[in-house]
Write an enzyme that holds these catalytic residues in place. Structure first.
Site, PDB file in Angstrom:
ATOM      1  N   PHE A   1       0.803  -1.223   0.000  1.00  0.00           N
ATOM      2  CA  PHE A   1       0.000   0.000   0.000  1.00  0.00           C
ATOM      3  C   PHE A   1       0.833   1.269   0.000  1.00  0.00           C
ATOM      4  CE2 PHE A   1       0.876   0.067   4.503  1.00  0.00           C
ATOM      5  CZ  PHE A   1       0.590   1.339   4.963  1.00  0.00           C
ATOM      6  N   LYS A   2       2.099   1.169   0.382  1.00  0.00           N
ATOM      7  CA  LYS A   2       2.933   2.370   0.413  1.00  0.00           C
ATOM      8  C   LYS A   2       3.099   2.979  -0.983  1.00  0.00           C
ATOM      9  CE  LYS A   2       3.452   1.610   4.772  1.00  0.00           C
ATOM     10  NZ  LYS A   2       4.686   1.362   5.498  1.00  0.00           N
ATOM     11  N   ASP A   3       2.892   2.166  -2.033  1.00  0.00           N
ATOM     12  CA  ASP A   3       2.976   2.689  -3.403  1.00  0.00           C
ATOM     13  C   ASP A   3       1.945   3.789  -3.650  1.00  0.00           C
ATOM     14  OD1 ASP A   3       5.045   1.002  -4.299  1.00  0.00           O
ATOM     15  OD2 ASP A   3       3.625  -0.604  -4.746  1.00  0.00           O
TER      16      ASP A   3
ATOM     17  N   THR B   1       7.571   0.393   3.466  1.00  0.00           N
ATOM     18  CA  THR B   1       7.927   1.772   3.126  1.00  0.00           C
ATOM     19  C   THR B   1       9.281   1.826   2.438  1.00  0.00           C
ATOM     20  OG1 THR B   1       6.620   2.784   4.880  1.00  0.00           O
ATOM     21  CG2 THR B   1       8.472   4.045   4.074  1.00  0.00           C
TER      22      THR B   1
END
Length: 508
Positions: A125-127, A160
């Site tokens: 999800f950090k993308d 991250t």
């Protein structure tokens, strides 16, 4: 719109300055002086937009020193077909083999959906934010007249680090140095980082846990002597962790987008409430949901899901934050955190933006390892949040039973959130439609997922990906299969007290 420090409201800067600096000079976190509103009519309008268009609309309300054309250009580059494997960018998938919101003819059999935030270049999800941040940051340098180059320092619990490395690799006027806990990430996460290409990147393992790495980065940011030395060499430090507002802002978008997708699929109408269950470590992901709620998105409850490192569960339930507790290495390592940095922003907001009170809590945490919020703040938390945790054994059970019953394969962090959502429903009887925020592809934690499916101990490294594909009949993400054959570039491990010297060597 100006941005102020959670520890001193007299510190006010532009959005560009807030993102370039990352952290306020007093150690506080930058927050917008006001949250833009989001009306029912605006939500209806957003329903007719693509994900990228929604990002431009929402982020534009916070970035008044950027033009619409600039933000549109950032979004087009960040959320492109080149980087994401689905046009939806952040698709919603309901339980059941044919249940996908937004897919023609799909029918969801339950009021539970998974918001898959892992279809980007690093399968996590950090993308969603870190494909955007490099564009925001480099533009911010230009807008602020900054002539120095910037070094991005990152402490990562796994996801991250790779997402930041991918986003900043070979970006002009930047370098990026990532610190990760040597024994606190999955095999796949480690491989993603240590094989990273790019002339401006560096990766170091740290002997210790994520909190040790995060504390080391915070000390480096507060070292005035180092800052002066680096400035003389033409460098300054900034962050890609969610303490940087430029990391947090894009995350607000996917809460709004998920709501719009449910409206478009006929599951709700504008105005209906939706609950979100969020696997939570550093508190940035769920905080973005809080900001969306404060803007006007009809969110009922934000369900805070922890693993055995359940400091946040205790805080939500009691109002006491106490980091002095055993640290557990779990099968959901991105949540193996005892100091949740973004909680500071929540406390600032719920205290009525009392900077002195917020600074006092943070000082107490630093000096004594704990603090207790006022009854007023605790009452506000109770109206918004609900929390529980899920241990490793239960996490494995959830993965196995959901796959067997529904044909849906999830990673360990998503399983934690799903389990806590079910606990919430059982305890409260709340039947509000709910979205589980799915933060990583199951292939990023293939060893733990295979273990949950009764297939553990039969492979290692990239063989884990092959084995999970064989066992589950699912297709692994291309960015992970592409790791095969990549050369390991970074294999050094240092002690936490050597981090400052490592930064100095990296830049001078």
């Amino acid at each position: 719109m100006r941005y102020l420090s959670t520890r001193d409201k007299a510190v006010r800067v532009t959005a560009a300055n807030a993102m370039a600096k990352g952290l306020a000079p007093d150690g506080g976190l930058f927050v917008p002086e006001v949250l833009p509103g989001l009306s029912a009519r605006q939500i209806e309008s957003l329903c007719g937009m693509s994900y990228g268009q929604r990002a431009v609309y929402i982020m534009g309300a916070f970035l008044k020193d950027f033009t619409s054309a600039e933000i549109n250009g950032f979004a087009e580059r960040a959320y492109s077909a080149k980087g994401f494997d689905t046009p939806a960018i952040a698709p919603l998938v309901g339980l059941g083999a044919e249940a996908g919101v937004g897919r023609p003819g799909s029918v969801a059999p339950t009021d539970t959906w998974f918001l898959e935030l892992w279809h980007g270049p690093t399968s996590a999800f950090k993308d969603m934010a870190l494909q955007m941040l490099p564009h925001l940051l480099t533009a911010s340098l230009e807008k602020t007249g900054e002539e120095r180059q910037v070094c991005i320092l990152v402490a990562t619990s796994g996801d991250t680090g790779k997402a930041a490395l991918d986003g900043f690799a070979d970006v002009a006027r930047t370098k990026i140095l990532v610190f990760y806990p040597k024994d606190g990430v999955s095999d796949v996460q480690r491989l993603q980082m240590v094989t990273q290409a790019g002339a401006n990147v560096g990766v170091l393992g740290v002997a210790g846990n994520f909190d040790d790495a995060q504390a080391g980065v915070k000390r480096i940011f507060s070292d005035a002597e180092l800052a002066k030395e680096l400035s003389g060499c033409g460098w300054f430090l900034s962050s890609a962790n969610s303490i940087n507002w430029g990391r947090l802002l894009p995350q607000i978008v996917y809460y709004v987008s998920a709501y719009c997708d449910l409206v478009n699929a006929g599951r709700i109408v504008v105005g209906d409430k939706v609950n979100f269950a969020v696997p939570t470590g550093n508190f940035g992901n769920i905080l973005a949901g809080f900001y969306a709620m404060r803007m006007g998105l009809p969110i009922g409850r934000l369900i805070c899901a922890s693993n055995a490192n359940n400091v946040l569960t205790e805080f939500v339930r009691t109002g006491v934050y106490d980091k002095k507790r055993p640290f557990y290495v779990t099968n959901s390592p991105s949540m193996d955190i005892l100091v949740s940095s973004n909680l500071e922003r929540l406390i600032f907001a719920l205290s009525g933006e009392d900077d002195k009170q917020t600074a006092g809590y943070m000082r107490a945490l630093s000096e004594t390892g704990r603090y207790t919020v006022t009854p007023g703040i605790k009452s506000a938390i109770d109206k918004i949040f609900w929390a529980d945790f899920c241990d490793d054994e239960r996490t494995k059970e959830v993965i196995a039973t959901t796959y067997e019953a529904e044909g849906y394969l999830m990673d360990t962090h998503t399983a934690v959130a799903y389990d806590v959502l079910e606990k919430y429903r059982a305890e409260t009887g709340d039947a509000t439609p709910a979205v589980v925020v799915s933060t990583a592809s199951p292939y990023k934690f293939a060893d733990s997922v295979l273990d949950a499916l009764g297939e553990g101990g039969m492979a290692e490294g990239l063989g884990l990906i092959d084995k999970l594909a064989e066992v589950s009949g699912t297709v692994p993400p291309q960015p992970l299969t592409a790791l095969r054959g990549k050369r390991v570039r970074f294999d050094e491990t240092i002690e936490a007290d050597e981090m400052l010297g490592a930064v100095r060597s990296f830049l001078t």
